[in-house]
Motif scaffolding. Structure first.
Motif, PDB file in Angstrom:
ATOM      1  N   GLY A  44       1.333   8.100  16.063  1.00 27.03           N
ATOM      2  CA  GLY A  44       0.971   8.296  14.659  1.00 27.03           C
ATOM      3  C   GLY A  44       1.623   7.289  13.742  1.00 27.03           C
ATOM      4  N   PHE A  45       2.880   6.944  14.004  1.00 29.28           N
ATOM      5  CA  PHE A  45       3.568   5.951  13.173  1.00 29.28           C
ATOM      6  C   PHE A  45       2.844   4.621  13.205  1.00 29.28           C
ATOM      7  CE2 PHE A  45       6.566   2.542  12.386  1.00 29.28           C
ATOM      8  CZ  PHE A  45       7.226   2.973  11.240  1.00 29.28           C
ATOM      9  N   ILE A  46       2.452   4.171  14.399  1.00 31.13           N
ATOM     10  CA  ILE A  46       1.760   2.889  14.530  1.00 31.13           C
ATOM     11  C   ILE A  46       0.452   2.900  13.745  1.00 31.13           C
ATOM     12  CG2 ILE A  46       0.646   1.316  16.152  1.00 31.13           C
ATOM     13  CD1 ILE A  46       3.747   1.375  16.251  1.00 31.13           C
ATOM     14  N   ILE A  47      -0.288   4.001  13.831  1.00 36.72           N
ATOM     15  CA  ILE A  47      -1.570   4.096  13.135  1.00 36.72           C
ATOM     16  C   ILE A  47      -1.378   4.294  11.637  1.00 36.72           C
ATOM     17  CG2 ILE A  47      -3.630   5.550  12.863  1.00 36.72           C
ATOM     18  CD1 ILE A  47      -3.449   6.004  15.930  1.00 36.72           C
ATOM     19  N   CYS A  48      -0.483   5.201  11.258  1.00 38.69           N
ATOM     20  CA  CYS A  48      -0.300   5.519   9.839  1.00 38.69           C
ATOM     21  C   CYS A  48       0.315   4.380   9.043  1.00 38.69           C
ATOM     22  CB  CYS A  48       0.563   6.773   9.692  1.00 38.69           C
ATOM     23  SG  CYS A  48      -0.263   8.305  10.153  1.00 38.69           S
ATOM     24  N   GLU A  49       1.032   3.489   9.715  1.00 42.27           N
ATOM     25  CA  GLU A  49       1.577   2.326   9.020  1.00 42.27           C
ATOM     26  C   GLU A  49       0.608   1.157   9.030  1.00 42.27           C
ATOM     27  OE1 GLU A  49       4.124   2.371   7.147  1.00 42.27           O
ATOM     28  OE2 GLU A  49       4.601   4.429   7.688  1.00 42.27           O
ATOM     29  N   GLY A  50      -0.596   1.386   9.568  1.00 46.60           N
ATOM     30  CA  GLY A  50      -1.628   0.361   9.510  1.00 46.60           C
ATOM     31  C   GLY A  50      -1.482  -0.763  10.503  1.00 46.60           C
ATOM     32  N   GLN A  61       3.452  13.717  -2.489  1.00 49.44           N
ATOM     33  CA  GLN A  61       2.510  12.676  -2.104  1.00 49.44           C
ATOM     34  C   GLN A  61       2.706  11.414  -2.948  1.00 49.44           C
ATOM     35  OE1 GLN A  61       0.162  12.988   0.544  1.00 49.44           O
ATOM     36  NE2 GLN A  61       1.578  14.680   0.909  1.00 49.44           N
ATOM     37  N   PRO A  62       3.823  10.710  -2.736  1.00 49.68           N
ATOM     38  CA  PRO A  62       3.978   9.389  -3.358  1.00 49.68           C
ATOM     39  C   PRO A  62       3.091   8.383  -2.630  1.00 49.68           C
ATOM     40  CG  PRO A  62       5.832   9.835  -1.927  1.00 49.68           C
ATOM     41  CD  PRO A  62       4.993  11.086  -1.928  1.00 49.68           C
ATOM     42  N   ALA A  63       3.145   7.140  -3.057  1.00 53.30           N
ATOM     43  CA  ALA A  63       2.244   6.124  -2.509  1.00 53.30           C
ATOM     44  C   ALA A  63       2.369   5.990  -1.001  1.00 53.30           C
ATOM     45  CB  ALA A  63       2.516   4.781  -3.185  1.00 53.30           C
ATOM     46  N   GLY A  64       3.590   6.039  -0.460  1.00 52.38           N
ATOM     47  CA  GLY A  64       3.787   5.861   0.965  1.00 52.38           C
ATOM     48  C   GLY A  64       3.141   6.938   1.804  1.00 52.38           C
ATOM     49  N   MET A  65       3.201   8.173   1.320  1.00 52.03           N
ATOM     50  CA  MET A  65       2.573   9.280   2.053  1.00 52.03           C
ATOM     51  C   MET A  65       1.048   9.163   2.009  1.00 52.03           C
ATOM     52  SD  MET A  65       4.506  11.631   3.560  1.00 52.03           S
ATOM     53  CE  MET A  65       3.869  13.295   3.372  1.00 52.03           C
ATOM     54  N   VAL A  66       0.500   8.850   0.843  1.00 53.31           N
ATOM     55  CA  VAL A  66      -0.955   8.694   0.712  1.00 53.31           C
ATOM     56  C   VAL A  66      -1.438   7.540   1.582  1.00 53.31           C
ATOM     57  CG1 VAL A  66      -2.825   8.164  -0.892  1.00 53.31           C
ATOM     58  CG2 VAL A  66      -0.987   9.714  -1.593  1.00 53.31           C
ATOM     59  N   ALA A  67      -0.663   6.463   1.621  1.00 48.06           N
ATOM     60  CA  ALA A  67      -1.049   5.300   2.432  1.00 48.06           C
ATOM     61  C   ALA A  67      -1.134   5.651   3.909  1.00 48.06           C
ATOM     62  CB  ALA A  67      -0.059   4.159   2.213  1.00 48.06           C
ATOM     63  N   LYS A  68      -0.271   6.535   4.377  1.00 51.91           N
ATOM     64  CA  LYS A  68      -0.323   6.950   5.776  1.00 51.91           C
ATOM     65  C   LYS A  68      -1.675   7.571   6.096  1.00 51.91           C
ATOM     66  CE  LYS A  68       4.452   7.727   7.250  1.00 51.91           C
ATOM     67  NZ  LYS A  68       4.335   7.090   8.569  1.00 51.91           N
ATOM     68  N   ALA A  69      -2.121   8.501   5.263  1.00 54.85           N
ATOM     69  CA  ALA A  69      -3.408   9.155   5.489  1.00 54.85           C
ATOM     70  C   ALA A  69      -4.553   8.154   5.413  1.00 54.85           C
ATOM     71  CB  ALA A  69      -3.611  10.273   4.476  1.00 54.85           C
ATOM     72  N   ALA A  70      -4.480   7.249   4.448  1.00 56.17           N
ATOM     73  CA  ALA A  70      -5.537   6.243   4.298  1.00 56.17           C
ATOM     74  C   ALA A  70      -5.609   5.336   5.521  1.00 56.17           C
ATOM     75  CB  ALA A  70      -5.300   5.415   3.042  1.00 56.17           C
ATOM     76  N   HIS A 115       7.335  12.454   6.268  1.00 58.76           N
ATOM     77  CA  HIS A 115       6.530  11.372   6.830  1.00 58.76           C
ATOM     78  C   HIS A 115       6.240  11.623   8.311  1.00 58.76           C
ATOM     79  CE1 HIS A 115       8.429   9.462   3.333  1.00 58.76           C
ATOM     80  NE2 HIS A 115       7.377   8.667   3.292  1.00 58.76           N
ATOM     81  N   ASN A 116       7.247  12.105   9.034  1.00 52.72           N
ATOM     82  CA  ASN A 116       7.095  12.315  10.471  1.00 52.72           C
ATOM     83  C   ASN A 116       6.053  13.376  10.790  1.00 52.72           C
ATOM     84  OD1 ASN A 116       9.243  10.508  10.759  1.00 52.72           O
ATOM     85  ND2 ASN A 116      10.762  12.145  10.849  1.00 52.72           N
ATOM     86  N   THR A 117       5.934  14.390   9.941  1.00 53.16           N
ATOM     87  CA  THR A 117       4.947  15.439  10.216  1.00 53.16           C
ATOM     88  C   THR A 117       3.534  14.871  10.188  1.00 53.16           C
ATOM     89  OG1 THR A 117       4.720  16.136   7.887  1.00 53.16           O
ATOM     90  CG2 THR A 117       6.456  17.188   9.186  1.00 53.16           C
ATOM     91  N   VAL A 118       3.295  13.938   9.270  1.00 50.81           N
ATOM     92  CA  VAL A 118       1.988  13.283   9.213  1.00 50.81           C
ATOM     93  C   VAL A 118       1.778  12.424  10.456  1.00 50.81           C
ATOM     94  CG1 VAL A 118       0.544  11.646   7.936  1.00 50.81           C
ATOM     95  CG2 VAL A 118       1.925  13.331   6.696  1.00 50.81           C
ATOM     96  N   ASP A 119       2.793  11.659  10.828  1.00 55.92           N
ATOM     97  CA  ASP A 119       2.689  10.834  12.038  1.00 55.92           C
ATOM     98  C   ASP A 119       2.352  11.688  13.252  1.00 55.92           C
ATOM     99  OD1 ASP A 119       3.325   8.572  10.577  1.00 55.92           O
ATOM    100  OD2 ASP A 119       5.452   8.612  11.119  1.00 55.92           O
ATOM    101  N   LYS A 120       2.979  12.845  13.372  1.00 55.05           N
ATOM    102  CA  LYS A 120       2.784  13.684  14.554  1.00 55.05           C
ATOM    103  C   LYS A 120       1.366  14.242  14.638  1.00 55.05           C
ATOM    104  CE  LYS A 120       7.598  15.021  15.385  1.00 55.05           C
ATOM    105  NZ  LYS A 120       8.612  16.101  15.359  1.00 55.05           N
TER     106      LYS A 120
END
Length: 249
Positions: free
Chosen positions: A54-60, A182-191, A154-159
């Motif tokens: 998830g980290f690899i994908i969510c960080e683009g 949901q600051p910019a970094g969290m929204v960017a993960k989902a995007a 952040h990790n919960t989204v990655d997982k």
């Protein structure tokens, strides 16, 4: 999840007593990408394959991962990297990848009822026991696909994103639910993960909303009980949009 019990002294007004509390375990996870050390994540040490993918994908860095291998607290990911890796230090002790998030492309819609169902699913026994974790859920096809808790929001989204990626779920049809802001970094993960709708029990920030607007993502915050606020791209919440149009003169 790994939970430990620790002693403490509880003070309530004039009363003092000994207590033993359940606490969530925090650890440091080393992440390697294509054989090279990438970063260290401060996280709860469970579901490390999902976390790393998830980290690899969510960080683009990649749209998919080819393989994930876990060896103790070291996780090795193989993935077709699609951008330059530029890292900045995060306050959590790990790193984030610099750069603009991807645009979200999805035609799915949802309803107010589903948003409330996503919000209700965010609750977890781990949070009730410890009070020390964040939680995210992923709904696919209107049903709960997975729930993840961690010391870091952040990790919960990655997982949950990693879970979807490793099992071939179509993330463009999913809804992400979060306990955290949901600051910019969290929204960017989902995007970056291609998720079109994010529902949070907490607030956003101005840059979080701007990021969602630019990425084409529907951002729903302050979702508690019957109430929620849609900040961007409300057209995906079909019944709410219909009600707005009906109320217009």
């Amino acid at each position: 999840m790994e939970i430990v019990c620790r002693s403490g002294i509880q003070v309530t007004g004039e009363d003092v007593c000994a207590v033993r509390d359940d606490l969530i375990v925090e650890d440091r996870i080393r992440l390697f990408l294509n054989g090279e050390y990438l970063t260290t994540l401060v996280a709860s040490p469970d579901r490390l394959d999902d976390l790393a993918a998830g980290f690899i994908i969510c960080e683009g860095l990649a749209d998919r991962v080819a393989s994930v291998n876990v060896s103790g607290k070291d996780v090795y990911v193989t993935a077709p990297v699609g951008r330059d890796i530029r890292l900045e230090v995060e306050s959590s002790g790990g790193y984030r990848v610099l750069g603009e998030p991807r645009k979200v492309t999805s035609s799915i819609t949802t309803t107010a009822e589903t948003i409330r169902a996503v919000t209700a699913a965010i609750e977890s026994d781990t949070w009730r026991r410890t009070g020390g974790v964040h939680c995210s859920v992923l709904f696919c096809g209107g049903k709960l696909a997975t729930r993840a808790c961690d010391v870091g929001r952040h990790n919960t989204v990655d997982k949950v994103v990693g879970y979807a990626a490793l099992r071939g779920l179509d993330r463009s049809t999913c809804i992400l639910g979060c306990t955290g802001r949901q600051p910019a970094g969290m929204v960017a993960k989902a995007a970056n993960a291609g998720i079109p709708i994010v529902v949070s029990r907490a607030a956003s920030t101005d840059r979080g909303i701007l990021t969602a607007e630019r990425a084409g993502l529907t951002l729903v915050c302050f979702s508690r009980g019957e109430r929620f606020t849609i900040y961007t791209h409300p057209g995906r919440v079909s019944d709410v949009l219909a009600a707005i149009k009906k109320a217009q003169p």
